[in-house]
Design a protein around this motif. Structure first.
Motif, mmCIF file in Angstrom:
data_model
loop_
_atom_site.group_PDB
_atom_site.id
_atom_site.type_symbol
_atom_site.label_atom_id
_atom_site.label_comp_id
_atom_site.label_asym_id
_atom_site.label_seq_id
_atom_site.Cartn_x
_atom_site.Cartn_y
_atom_site.Cartn_z
ATOM 1 N N TRP A 157 88.337 38.171 52.424
ATOM 2 C CA TRP A 157 87.402 37.540 53.353
ATOM 3 C C TRP A 157 87.278 38.387 54.613
ATOM 4 O O TRP A 157 88.239 39.029 55.037
ATOM 5 C CB TRP A 157 87.870 36.120 53.702
ATOM 6 N N TYR A 434 86.013 24.734 55.361
ATOM 7 C CA TYR A 434 84.993 25.354 54.519
ATOM 8 C C TYR A 434 83.716 24.529 54.605
ATOM 9 O O TYR A 434 83.757 23.313 54.850
ATOM 10 C CB TYR A 434 85.451 25.398 53.067
ATOM 11 N N SER A 439 81.731 28.628 50.299
ATOM 12 C CA SER A 439 81.517 30.077 50.400
ATOM 13 C C SER A 439 81.677 30.594 51.819
ATOM 14 O O SER A 439 81.755 31.807 52.026
ATOM 15 C CB SER A 439 80.120 30.433 49.881
ATOM 16 N N ARG A 440 81.696 29.712 52.811
ATOM 17 C CA ARG A 440 81.883 30.121 54.201
ATOM 18 C C ARG A 440 83.060 29.356 54.799
ATOM 19 O O ARG A 440 83.252 28.178 54.504
ATOM 20 C CB ARG A 440 80.630 29.864 55.042
ATOM 21 N N TRP A 453 83.578 33.228 58.533
ATOM 22 C CA TRP A 453 84.122 34.179 57.558
ATOM 23 C C TRP A 453 83.436 33.986 56.213
ATOM 24 O O TRP A 453 83.044 32.871 55.858
ATOM 25 C CB TRP A 453 85.629 33.950 57.381
ATOM 26 N N LYS A 454 83.306 35.074 55.474
ATOM 27 C CA LYS A 454 82.781 34.997 54.106
ATOM 28 C C LYS A 454 83.450 36.077 53.262
ATOM 29 O O LYS A 454 84.083 37.003 53.788
ATOM 30 C CB LYS A 454 81.258 35.166 54.087
ATOM 31 N N GLU A 455 83.299 35.971 51.943
ATOM 32 C CA GLU A 455 83.904 36.939 51.037
ATOM 33 C C GLU A 455 83.186 38.286 51.114
ATOM 34 O O GLU A 455 81.969 38.338 51.318
ATOM 35 C CB GLU A 455 83.873 36.419 49.597
#
Length: 477
Positions: A157, A434, A439-440, A453-455
């Motif tokens: 991340w 989350y 996803s965030r 944050w994200k992947e």
């Protein structure tokens, strides 16, 4: 009576030191004469010891078969001999000249062959006669492969956005069920609503007079609930953007807040060591879940029993039966305050975080599953887990760690960077959540910022391999 006392002479008082020295001298006189003397040798024990040594070293070949080397002629000696004859000795040559077989033909010294059932790899251990005390079987045992689950690969991340707007520590966060916006509560006594896609400020709500520690958005109503250090629990109507109800009853600051997923009730925990249950519609105080000895700082609700789970500064976690209003189970595995808990969105399990460790428990009975395989070694204020099994924990020192839920493997460690003008000591993460899709990840921090944050989509298992070593010992507490 002593002679000196009878003669009228004064008796010298003996000090404790003098008496101790006298006692030591008496002990020395008792044991010193025999100190340098050795015991007389015992012939019988020496014979037994020698016999044991012979059996241990030559037990496998000491008793050879009596028929070996016996001649076939009539002149053969009737008395069998078990002595080993060395080639070239006078006795052997004489025996060969006379045609007798009293000597045994020399053969290489070999241990008896072990039966096939005792060969290593046949699920047994090697057994050599007479040598069980001298051989360790640990090196011969078949190694059992670790049954610890191997972690799934997760992309690392990365921080992609920093939102600045609050004037105080950002203490709490909640997401809109439609995943369009999220709200944050701060020590500046305001609630701010932000657009999730762009990160722009949409609305600021004022009404609390102390910092806001808990937020929750209802899935069935257009309501937002907030709680703070001012002992107040408020219900905001997001169609009118104003407070429509207040829930009075806490005797001190309210530290956590949760909504029941199926019933219209609200759960709040605070510094008065009580988790209070409220009816959303009527403002009625339904019940008080009492039993903790210190601040209730984390709570979540489930649709089935146990419907409420609370964590407290008294180091315990309690599972509650909401209908009966009593404790179903108390978990005492932690040694420090349980400041954060997170329930898995799919599995029937939850994790709890403390300064000593992060532990995973099953639901509904609260059975201990395992510890996370690393220690963050800081006070953990918040944690969150998504459907992909990625758990994030935020610490007092600004450390943000990512874990694989199934195995407890820590696959990434991040350190937040404070915004310019802040102290290094303000690198503290107070809340994590989350979004609905998972996803965030949004973190709320003490440097008055909100970080998103994200992947990393460019990462692959080849560029970021799993560095996993299964634990040698599995702790059961």
């Amino acid at each position: 009576m002593s002679t000196a006392a009878a003669d009228g002479l004064p008796v010298e008082p003996q000090s404790l030191k003098k008496l101790s020295l006298k006692s030591l001298k008496r002990s020395l006189d008792l044991f010193a004469p025999a100190h340098s003397l050795l015991f007389a040798p015992d012939a019988e024990s020496k014979r037994i010891r020698t016999g044991c040594k012979v059996r241990a070293e030559y037990g496998a070949v000491k008793d050879l078969p009596a028929e070996q080397g016996r001649g076939q002629g009539k002149g053969a000696s009737a008395a069998p001999s078990t002595a080993l004859a060395l080639p070239g000795t006078q006795d052997t040559k004489g025996a060969q000249r006379e045609g007798t077989s009293s000597a045994i033909v020399p053969a290489p010294l070999m241990l008896p062959k072990a039966p096939e059932s005792t060969i290593p790899g046949k699920n047994t251990t090697l057994s050599i006669p007479g040598s069980s005390d001298r051989f360790s079987t640990s090196a011969l045992m078949e190694r059992i492969p670790s049954r610890w689950p191997r972690p799934a690969w997760h992309a690392p991340w990365k921080n992609y956005r920093v939102i600045s707007g609050h004037l105080g520590w950002v203490r709490s966060i909640a997401f809109d069920p439609g995943n369009e916006w999220f709200c944050t509560g701060s020590a500046d006594r305001t609630i701010k609503i932000w657009d999730l896609a762009s990160g722009t400020l949409k609305l600021t709500l004022t009404g609390h007079i102390e910092q806001i520690r808990g937020l929750a958005v209802s899935q069935r109503h257009t309501y937002l609930f907030s709680a703070g250090d001012d002992k107040q629990v408020k219900c905001w109507d997001l169609e009118q953007n104003k407070v429509i109800r207040s829930y009075h009853g806490h005797l001190s600051g309210v530290y956590c807040l949760a909504l029941h997923p199926t019933i219209d009730i609200l759960l709040t925990g605070g510094r008065d060591s009580v988790c209070r249950v409220w009816d959303i519609r009527t403002k009625a105080h339904v019940s008080a879940l009492t039993g903790h000895d210190n601040t209730v700082c984390s709570v979540f609700a489930r649709p089935t029993d146990p419907q409420v789970v609370t964590g407290s500064h008294d180091t315990t976690i309690k599972l509650w039966d909401l209908v009966a209003g009593r404790t179903m189970c108390t978990l005492t595995h932690h040694k420090k305050s349980v400041r954060a808990m997170a329930m898995h969105p799919k599995e029937k399990s939850f994790a709890s975080a403390s300064a000593d460790n992060i532990k995973k428990f099953s639901l509904p009975k609260g059975e201990f599953l395992h510890n996370m395989l690393s220690q963050q070694k800081t006070i953990i204020n918040s944690m969150a887990v998504n459907e992909d099994g990625v758990m994030a924990t935020g610490g007092d020192n600004g450390s943000l760690w990512f874990w694989d839920w199934k195995s407890g493997h820590n696959f990434q460690q991040e350190q937040t960077i404070v915004q310019p003008g802040s102290l290094e000591s303000e690198a503290c993460i107070y809340a994590l959540s989350y979004d609905v899709s998972g996803s965030r990840l949004v973190s709320c921090e003490a440097d008055k910022t909100i970080k998103m944050w994200k992947e990393d989509l460019t990462a692959t298992p080849e560029t970021h391999p799993i560095n996993f070593k299964p634990p040698k010992d599995i702790r059961r507490y």
